[in-house]
Scaffold this motif. Structure first.
Motif, mmCIF file in Angstrom:
data_model
loop_
_atom_site.group_PDB
_atom_site.id
_atom_site.type_symbol
_atom_site.label_atom_id
_atom_site.label_comp_id
_atom_site.label_asym_id
_atom_site.label_seq_id
_atom_site.Cartn_x
_atom_site.Cartn_y
_atom_site.Cartn_z
ATOM 1 N N ARG A 111 -12.994 2.254 -18.861
ATOM 2 C CA ARG A 111 -13.867 3.286 -19.115
ATOM 3 C C ARG A 111 -14.810 3.398 -17.846
ATOM 4 N N GLY A 112 -15.543 4.463 -17.708
ATOM 5 C CA GLY A 112 -16.321 4.805 -16.544
ATOM 6 C C GLY A 112 -17.620 5.378 -16.727
ATOM 7 N N GLU A 113 -18.755 4.808 -15.983
ATOM 8 C CA GLU A 113 -19.912 5.300 -16.189
ATOM 9 C C GLU A 113 -20.322 6.522 -15.379
ATOM 10 N N SER A 114 -19.552 6.512 -14.337
ATOM 11 C CA SER A 114 -19.767 7.584 -13.402
ATOM 12 C C SER A 114 -18.712 8.901 -13.795
ATOM 13 N N GLY A 115 -18.999 9.983 -12.884
ATOM 14 C CA GLY A 115 -18.153 11.146 -13.104
ATOM 15 C C GLY A 115 -16.980 11.019 -12.837
ATOM 16 N N GLN A 116 -16.638 10.470 -11.823
ATOM 17 C CA GLN A 116 -15.038 10.175 -10.957
ATOM 18 C C GLN A 116 -14.552 9.001 -11.777
ATOM 19 N N MET A 117 -13.343 9.411 -12.219
ATOM 20 C CA MET A 117 -12.342 8.172 -12.686
ATOM 21 C C MET A 117 -11.228 7.819 -11.811
#
Length: 170
Positions: A111-117
């Motif tokens: 899971r990511g908190e930023s827009g880019q995975m």
């Protein structure tokens, strides 16, 4: 010795010299970069892999390149741990291994908190390395089955549970 036998011996000796030169030569920057940016399911230059595994200086150069490419990386899971790691932070990303109770393979959830995975994960443990495609993220999470029947996926699962495993999210 006949001419054919002498020619065969010379060819064999030349191949041995070329093979020795290829394995002892340090890969140049372009070869390491090509290896760092390769697709997870693409071809691998075995001479480069052999040099990375056998030469600590080349391995450091390669890991530096991976770190520069990575959206996030973690050299170790945790400074103090007393067992297998099932959850860890890698930069702005949470990486978790979910064990299924019904006999299904474990799942790696990123899971990511930023827009880019990230699209690729590479793990290092000792001289073992594995790179897998994460696939597209859905609603901020990428899910990968760590199926024991798939050798690379099973290796990834074993490696990520070890506190000494380095992780690069590309």
């Amino acid at each position: 010795m006949s001419d054919a036998a002498r020619l065969l011996a010379e060819i064999h000796a030349a191949r041995a010299l070329v093979r020795d030169a290829a394995t002892t030569a340090q890969p140049d920057h372009a070869r390491l970069w090509a290896h760092a940016t390769r697709a997870p399911d693409g071809p691998v230059d075995l001479a480069t892999v052999r040099t990375i595994r056998g030469d600590p200086a080349t391995a450091r150069r390669y890991r530096t390149m991976l770190g520069a490419l990575a959206l996030a990386h973690a050299p170790l899971a945790a400074a103090a741990s007393d067992g297998a790691i099932l959850r860890r932070r890698v930069g702005a990303y949470a990486l978790e291994i979910l064990e299924a109770a019904d006999g299904a393979p474990p799942l790696l959830v990123l899971r990511g908190e930023s827009g880019q995975m990230p699209r690729v994960i590479e793990a290092w443990l000792g001289d073992e390395t594995v790179r897998l495609d994460l696939g597209p993220a859905i609603e901020g999470a990428a899910v990968l089955a760590l199926d024991p029947a798939v050798p690379d996926a099973a290796l990834m699962g074993r490696m990520l549970r070890d506190p000494a495993c380095a992780v690069f999210l590309l």
